[in-house]
Design an enzyme around this catalytic site. Structure first.
Site, PDB file in Angstrom:
ATOM      1  NE  ARG A  18     -60.591 -11.468  43.714  1.00 22.75           N
ATOM      2  CZ  ARG A  18     -60.184 -10.395  43.052  1.00 22.75           C
ATOM      3  NH1 ARG A  18     -59.743 -10.505  41.824  1.00 22.75           N
ATOM      4  NH2 ARG A  18     -60.238  -9.210  43.593  1.00 22.75           N
ATOM      5  CD  GLU A  66     -65.253 -16.231  28.283  1.00 21.70           C
ATOM      6  OE1 GLU A  66     -65.863 -16.105  27.204  1.00 21.70           O
ATOM      7  OE2 GLU A  66     -64.552 -15.324  28.772  1.00 21.70           O
ATOM      8  CG  PHE A  91     -67.212 -13.989  31.540  1.00 15.48           C
ATOM      9  CD1 PHE A  91     -68.149 -13.164  30.919  1.00 15.48           C
ATOM     10  CD2 PHE A  91     -66.145 -13.402  32.186  1.00 15.48           C
ATOM     11  CE1 PHE A  91     -68.017 -11.783  30.940  1.00 15.48           C
ATOM     12  CE2 PHE A  91     -66.000 -12.020  32.212  1.00 15.48           C
ATOM     13  CZ  PHE A  91     -66.934 -11.206  31.589  1.00 15.48           C
ATOM     14  NE  ARG A 174     -63.841  -6.806  42.576  1.00 14.28           N
ATOM     15  CZ  ARG A 174     -63.993  -5.830  43.446  1.00 14.28           C
ATOM     16  NH1 ARG A 174     -64.859  -5.956  44.447  1.00 14.28           N
ATOM     17  NH2 ARG A 174     -63.304  -4.715  43.340  1.00 14.28           N
TER      18      ARG A 174
END
Lengths: 323, 303
Positions: A18, A66, A91, A174
């Site tokens: 990320r 979203e 999401f 992540r």
């Protein structure tokens, strides 16, 4: 290009996918003046806080909403911009239908980049660990699906998706990622790469599982088994040519992904080979169960996604070859 | 025409057409839109007549007088955009398109047919002038939000219009969009609710209550107007006021009658659709809408 010695695991860089993505976006912003970044209040989580800082006017805040963000990306693309929708993978799932209608059916030049996929999410637990995103987005006609393996490849893929015309779903990650590739690495949408050669079995992996597959291959080498490792960073369109070559040359495959074993990379590989060169395939991934809280490495051990699991699967696949 | 600034074009059209009695022109055009919608739904053997008839006047005013959008210069990046968020009213949109030269009058009677670009719900790859694909309620208004943000970012003066259904407001995404439009001060956005009070199965009130509707949007910090959605003069006046609104998006709540113009359909939820019109029903509807026999034959047999 591919030999048994390379690539060496360069170790943990502390650089997550990320972060690599967010920095790459900032670096590419001047070259792509139409690029705008959409965020749903998790810029710090997705890496686009770098872009927010470097290009605040092109950073569009949508709040924790979203569905509106995903469809609005279609509107931004319709007036000539290149929207990059960013949020967590889980999401993105709640906005799959918006991606379907307002981005894919309309063939917009929009990109969805999702961080926090799979068990890589770790301690946030099962509710946050998206195990279905590759399957969901892969099933949308015309949607390209990418899951890079290390920071260098993530930066290259970020450029590639901006140069590509059409809707793309890309997974980042992540946790601190292991560096697999040097600065001479290349990335092309739709092309898998043999990152370690071997002739007994092929391990096809994406995302965090590529590093584990390389570890598994090293372990297998110690037992006299020559495993080939393919980094399949593009899951759709899948590199059928490379897969058929691997099936012909090694006769057995293992797929490895941080995702449900249904509908993801394993599904894509099985579909491609069932129609071309059928051969035994073993699937490493979440076995149709949800995850739980824990560190990613602990979870990988519990749910069967580690190098030893991949190595065992490789042996099973080899054992299933026709005598 | 294309050489003139966008806002001048719009003003000019108002002036010239007003000289020829704009409201009468628009009323005549809206009548055509209703007749054409009925005919295309008859030919298709399915479709949603109720909601097409209720929004016909507002749609006609948009394309006939309000939008800075011209069939002859459809790719102008400075054009106004219209999004039919209630995509099931596609027959009315196609009829308006036919009226103002975006598509052929006969072609657009081939609604919902294999190989026809006039799908059951608008699709932008088939018909670029519909601007985006809709049909899944709630999404069109978000797409319009994105367009409005993108136009502002690029310093374009073009405006964005979106028409929503009332039942559509039950989608949560609409309220995400409502918050977003106000937060980003999208005063280049004007949404219209075709408030005919009925939805697929029953009255809004019996399915999921929307009231107090104007208060809801005011609370979301939109500039809200409530009008009679069949009063052409009021529709035009309200659009002009919306264009002059600064710092907030505009919401026009257009009170309408579902099935407007066809007495057997008016205020009857069953005509929401998707329905199959018999020859008799289609003829009866066209007669109520003022069609002469020659026009009825042309619409129902002239393909």
């Amino acid at each position: 290009m591919a030999n048994e010695a390379a690539p060496a695991l360069i170790g943990t860089s502390g650089d997550s996918l990320r972060e690599a993505f967010g920095k790459a976006l900032s670096a590419l912003a001047d070259e792509f003046p139409k690029l705008v970044v959409l965020d749903a209040d998790i810029a710090g989580g997705t890496g686009v806080h770098h872009f927010r800082k470097s290009h605040p006017k092109r950073f569009l805040q949508f709040g924790i909403a979203e569905q509106n963000m995903m469809a609005a990306a279609g509107g931004l693309a319709a007036v000539g911009l290149i929207p990059v929708v960013t949020t967590f993978a889980v999401f993105c799932l709640r906005a799959v239908e918006q991606a379907r209608l307002s981005l894919a059916y309309t063939r917009r030049n929009a990109k969805i980049v999702a961080s926090h996929p799979g068990l890589d999410v770790g301690p946030d637990g099962g509710s946050a660990q998206a195990l279905e995103d590759i399957a969901a987005f892969r099933a949308i006609p015309g949607m390209t699906v990418i899951s890079p393996a290390d920071p260098v490849e993530t930066a290259l893929a970020t450029r590639a998706i901006l140069e590509f015309e059409g809707p793309v779903y890309m997974r980042t990650g992540r946790s601190p990622s292991r560096r697999l590739f040097g600065e001479d690495h290349t990335f092309k949408i739709g092309k898998g790469q043999i990152v370690r050669d071997g002739s007994d079995v092929t391990i096809v992996a994406c995302g965090v599982e590529v590093a584990r597959a390389l570890e598994a291959a090293q372990k297998l080498a110690g037992e006299g088994i020559r495993a080939r490792v393919v980094n399949m960073a593009t899951i759709k369109p899948i590199d059928t040519e490379l897969l058929t070559r691997c099936a012909e040359e090694t006769g057995a495959l293992v797929t490895a992904e941080d995702h449900n074993i249904h509908g993801g990379l394993g599904g894509a590989v099985a579909e491609a080979l069932a129609a071309t060169v059928p051969c035994p395939i073993e699937f490493i991934g979440m076995k149709d169960v949800f995850g739980a809280s824990g560190e990613p490495e602990e979870l990988a051990t519990v749910y069967g996604l580690t190098a030893p699991h991949i190595a065992s699967a490789a042996k099973r696949a080899i054992a299933r070859k026709r005598k | 025409m294309a050489a003139q600034p966008a806002n001048l074009q719009k003003a000019d059209r108002h002036l010239t057409v007003e000289g020829r009695d704009l409201e009468t022109d628009l009323a005549r055009a809206a009548a055509f839109v209703r007749k054409h919608s009925i005919a295309s739904i008859y030919h298709a053997g399915s479709g949603h007549p109720g909601g097409a008839l209720s929004c016909a006047d507002v749609l006609t005013c948009l394309f006939g007088a309000e939008l800075n959008l011209w069939a002859t210069d459809r790719e102008d990046p400075n054009r106004d955009r219209f999004v039919l968020s209630k995509g099931h009213a596609a027959p009315a949109l196609y009829a308006v398109g036919a009226q103002y030269g975006f598509c052929g009058k006969k072609d657009s009677l081939r609604l919902r047919k294999l190989g026809s670009p006039f799908q059951g719900h608008p699709h932008v790859l088939d018909l670029p002038w519909v601007e985006t694909s809709t049909g899944s309620l709630g999404q069109g208004v978000s797409v319009a939000i994105g367009m409005a943000m993108g136009l502002k970012l690029q310093n374009k003066s073009a405006r964005v219009y979106a028409m929503l259904g009332d039942g559509e407001l039950q989608e949560g995404e609409v309220w995400e969009a409502a918050m977003c439009g106000a937060h980003h001060k999208l005063d280049n956005l004007c949404a219209i609710i075709d408030y005919n009070k009925l939805q697929s199965d029953d009255r809004n009130d019996n399915i999921m209550r929307l009231e107090p509707l104007a208060a809801k949007f005011r609370a979301f910090d939109w500039a809200v107007a409530e009008i009679d959605g069949h009063d052409i003069a009021e529709i035009l006046k309200t659009f002009r006021r919306a264009s002059a609104t600064h710092g907030r998006p505009s919401m026009i709540i257009a009170h309408t009658i579902k099935g407007k113009g066809v007495p057997t359909m008016e205020n009857v939820p069953q005509w929401h659709g998707s329905v199959k019109l018999t020859r008799e029903q289609a003829e009866e509807a066209l007669i109520s809408l003022g069609a002469e026999h020659s026009e009825i034959r042309e619409l129902l047999d002239g393909q």
